[in-house]
Scaffold this motif. Structure first.
Motif, mmCIF file in Angstrom:
data_model
loop_
_atom_site.group_PDB
_atom_site.id
_atom_site.type_symbol
_atom_site.label_atom_id
_atom_site.label_comp_id
_atom_site.label_asym_id
_atom_site.label_seq_id
_atom_site.Cartn_x
_atom_site.Cartn_y
_atom_site.Cartn_z
ATOM 1 N N GLY A 1 19.243 -38.491 45.449
ATOM 2 C CA GLY A 1 19.890 -38.649 44.240
ATOM 3 C C GLY A 1 20.663 -40.071 43.875
ATOM 4 N N THR A 2 20.773 -40.389 45.743
ATOM 5 C CA THR A 2 21.182 -41.910 45.567
ATOM 6 C C THR A 2 20.074 -42.686 44.952
ATOM 7 N N ASP B 1 26.083 -39.692 36.854
ATOM 8 C CA ASP B 1 25.745 -38.754 38.232
ATOM 9 C C ASP B 1 26.383 -37.638 37.570
ATOM 10 N N ARG C 1 25.877 -32.960 40.309
ATOM 11 C CA ARG C 1 26.928 -31.331 40.085
ATOM 12 C C ARG C 1 26.906 -30.729 39.334
ATOM 13 N N ASP D 1 21.008 -33.448 40.798
ATOM 14 C CA ASP D 1 20.514 -33.411 42.105
ATOM 15 C C ASP D 1 20.079 -31.673 41.949
ATOM 16 N N LYS E 1 21.740 -29.712 46.008
ATOM 17 C CA LYS E 1 23.245 -29.430 46.541
ATOM 18 C C LYS E 1 23.589 -28.111 45.700
HETATM 19 C C1 LIG Z 1 25.184 -36.227 46.962
HETATM 20 C C2 LIG Z 1 25.682 -36.746 45.626
HETATM 21 C C3 LIG Z 1 25.001 -38.051 45.621
HETATM 22 C C4 LIG Z 1 23.881 -38.414 46.557
HETATM 23 O O1 LIG Z 1 22.689 -37.461 46.411
HETATM 24 P P1 LIG Z 1 21.773 -37.803 47.468
HETATM 25 O O2 LIG Z 1 20.233 -36.566 46.962
HETATM 26 O O3 LIG Z 1 22.436 -36.616 48.691
HETATM 27 O O4 LIG Z 1 21.218 -38.734 47.766
HETATM 28 C C5 LIG Z 1 25.153 -39.011 44.807
HETATM 29 N N1 LIG Z 1 26.965 -38.659 43.398
HETATM 30 C C6 LIG Z 1 27.486 -37.884 43.984
HETATM 31 C C7 LIG Z 1 28.559 -36.948 43.316
HETATM 32 C C8 LIG Z 1 26.855 -36.689 44.845
HETATM 33 O O5 LIG Z 1 28.107 -35.464 45.767
#
Ligand SMILES: *Cc1c(COP(=O)(O)O)cnc(C)c1O
Length: 345
Positions: free
Chosen positions: A63-64, A173, A176, A201, A204
């Motif tokens: 996600g990053t 983003d 979730r 993502d 999560k």
């Molecule tokens: C976990 C998270 C990310 C980053 O995702 P990764 O897969 O850990 O790199 C970005 N934004 C939010 C809100 C997150 O909870």
């Protein structure tokens, strides 16, 4: 090898792939993701784009990296992006947007991660010629440090509209996002349609081990693909990972309601012990530990001694429910907190 704690509420990243997910991954048809010929990755991207009402998708390892390449594709060095002060992109991505894209971030005050169209319009109002140009509005659904909070659809649409009136695109983003759709009873596409880019993502609450999908218009995704390659995110037989994500879409969305019920039960059990929590909207419980007489770090240590793991951000303690936490585990966690309280009484 450290043994996992009996009850791990550290994060919904702590899930292990289920046996069925591992089988789906082992059986995946694969190709060369970097060349666009991995059929499983292509299926995942097309399916995610369609679910979110967008033209195209891009598979990324994390996600990053979705946030990193999306900001790069939407902006030029010296631009400003607008985000709530406690968003993940601001607090938890090691300054990636600044380091990679050369943007500065205008921080908006927010109510548990959410702000209104007036605040967005004000941040985007034409300014002095000296000022960095705001070129992107960043939203987060659900909002992690806001407390696992859900943007109401009307507010989300109004903020997107304010951005568009100022000629500025919106990036969400959606690490979730499905927690938000399940909690609010909405279709994923209503969150995808008002914005120019959005991502999911799979590591999560969805419980897959690797992968995230960024979606948007075809031109945007083409630009994002270039940045993905540039920062080393282009992969090879990534269908192995994408198969886990497809399995999660089939089997792990509706069950997020169980995580939400478990979080609500945890908050209720803690309240009965005299411990307050922030309002629980999805799968996160943010706990006020001051009444225990110990700071957050000490509280976590004492809990860990009873084989229950949570996390903290400064003095706020966070418990997150997920696929590998059963209703009975919540009772175990409540009993462990009760024992910690007894100890300090
Ligand atoms: C976990 C998270 C990310 C980053 O995702 P990764 O897969 O850990 O790199 C970005 N934004 C939010 C809100 C997150 O909870």
């Amino acid at each position: 090898m450290p043994r996992p704690p009996a009850v791990d509420l550290y994060s919904d990243t702590q899930t292990r792939p289920t046996a069925a997910m591992r089988r789906a991954m082992a059986d995946a048809e694969v190709g060369d993701e970097q060349q666009g010929t991995d059929p499983t990755v292509n299926r995942l991207c097309a399916r995610t784009a369609e679910m979110l009402g967008q033209e195209a998708g891009l598979f990324l390892p994390t996600g990053t990296m979705c946030n990193l390449v999306a900001v790069a594709a939407h902006t030029s060095p010296g631009d400003a992006i607008v985000a709530s002060a406690d968003s993940h992109i601001v607090r938890s991505e090691t300054g990636g947007a600044a380091a990679y894209s050369g943007v500065i971030t205008d921080l908006l005050p927010a109510d548990r991660g959410r702000f209104g169209p007036e605040a967005a319009a004000e941040a985007l109002a034409p300014g002095h010629v000296y000022r960095p140009w705001p070129r992107l509005v960043c939203l987060e659904q659900t909002h992690n440090f806001g407390g696992g909070t859900v943007w109401p659809l009307g507010q989300y649409r109004a903020v997107a509209e304010a951005a568009h009136e100022a000629g500025v695109p919106v990036h969400t983003d959606g690490a979730r996002l499905f927690n938000a759709t399940v909690a609010s009873g909405t279709d994923p596409e209503v969150w995808g349609e008002p914005v120019e880019s959005i991502w999911i993502d799979f590591t999560k609450g969805l419980g897959a081990p690797i992968g995230a999908v960024l979606v948007g218009g075809r031109d945007f995704i083409q630009a994002a693909r270039m940045h993905k390659h540039r920062c080393g995110g282009a992969m090879r037989q990534a269908g192995i990972a994408a198969a886990g994500c497809l399995h999660a879409l089939d089997h792990h969305i509706e069950r997020l309601a169980d995580d939400h019920a478990n979080a609500a039960r945890l908050a209720e059990g803690l309240a009965a012990l005299g411990l307050g929590t922030e309002e629980v909207e999805t799968n996160m419980v943010w706990i006020e530990v001051a009444p225990t007489g110990s700071g957050a770090a000490e509280f976590l240590e004492r809990l860990a001694a009873r084989d229950v793991r949570m996390s903290r951000v400064e003095e706020r303690v966070r418990a997150v429910t997920h696929l590998d936490v059963a209703a009975a585990d919540i009772e175990t966690a409540i009993a462990a907190v009760a024992a910690v309280l007894d100890e300090s009484a």
